[in-house]
Write an enzyme that holds these catalytic residues in place. Structure first.
Site, PDB file in Angstrom:
ATOM      1  CE  LYS A  40      -4.274   1.657   2.010  1.00  0.00           C
ATOM      2  NZ  LYS A  40      -4.755   2.035   0.702  1.00  0.00           N
ATOM      3  N   GLY A  45       6.687   0.583   5.499  1.00  0.00           N
ATOM      4  CA  GLY A  45       7.550  -0.347   4.770  1.00  0.00           C
ATOM      5  C   GLY A  45       7.584  -0.058   3.288  1.00  0.00           C
ATOM      6  CB  CYS A  46       4.901   0.603   0.843  1.00  0.00           C
ATOM      7  SG  CYS A  46       4.049  -0.973   1.167  1.00  0.00           S
ATOM      8  CB  THR A  47       7.312   5.119   2.709  1.00  0.00           C
ATOM      9  OG1 THR A  47       5.908   5.389   2.547  1.00  0.00           O
ATOM     10  CG2 THR A  47       8.108   6.405   2.574  1.00  0.00           C
ATOM     11  CB  SER A  50       8.917   3.504  -2.787  1.00  0.00           C
ATOM     12  OG  SER A  50       7.890   2.544  -2.997  1.00  0.00           O
TER      13      SER A  50
END
Length: 156
Positions: A40, A45-47, A50
């Site tokens: 998401k 974690g995704c930030t 990325s």
């Protein structure tokens, strides 16, 4: 697709992506296409993942690899996430889970003691002929991008 895809030819797919473009796997000009699936936009974690891909982007370009992030988020969410982080690559929107299902990344996960269906953080490298050359499933964010880059640098 099977749990392990390595050495298989990946079926062509197209999906909307940021920048008003449509991603199409077939005919990609890059030596390698790196697809990283993440749960998401705008989550810790995704930030972190990325940003790690963003920071290593010039090194990926140097080995002939294009990076694309994929999640179930909307294009609007992706555009905001991409802009906020200054990502130099496009994000693919898969709200219908067609691409997620093709790569087998939808899994049951535990969140706050409840079973929820979500994207298993995974990365796939596809060569210019459309063959899957490497996959990582159940990815832990720390050092993952460096591991993907090292794999690509080791290729002939």
């Amino acid at each position: 697709m099977a749990e392990s895809l390595t050495a298989a030819t990946v079926e062509n797919f197209s999906a909307p992506m940021t920048g008003g473009q449509t991603f199409e796997l077939a005919g990609r000009p890059a030596k390698y296409t790196v697809l990283y699936f993440y749960p998401k936009d705008n989550t810790p974690g995704c930030t972190t993942e990325s940003i790690a891909f963003r920071e290593a982007h010039p090194e990926f370009q140097a080995v002939g690899a294009e990076i694309y992030g994929i999640s179930r988020d909307s294009l609007r969410s992706h555009e905001g996430f991409k802009g906020k982080l200054g990502l130099p690559f496009e994000l693919i929107s898969d709200p219908e889970e067609a691409v997620c299902n093709q790569f087998g990344v939808m899994k049951m996960k535990n969140m706050y003691g409840k079973q929820v269906r979500g994207v298993e953080r995974s990365t796939f490298i596809i060569d210019a002929q459309g063959r899957l050359v490497k996959e990582w499933r159940g990815v832990k964010v720390n050092d993952h991008v460096a591991e993907v880059l090292e794999f690509l640098k080791s290729q002939p």
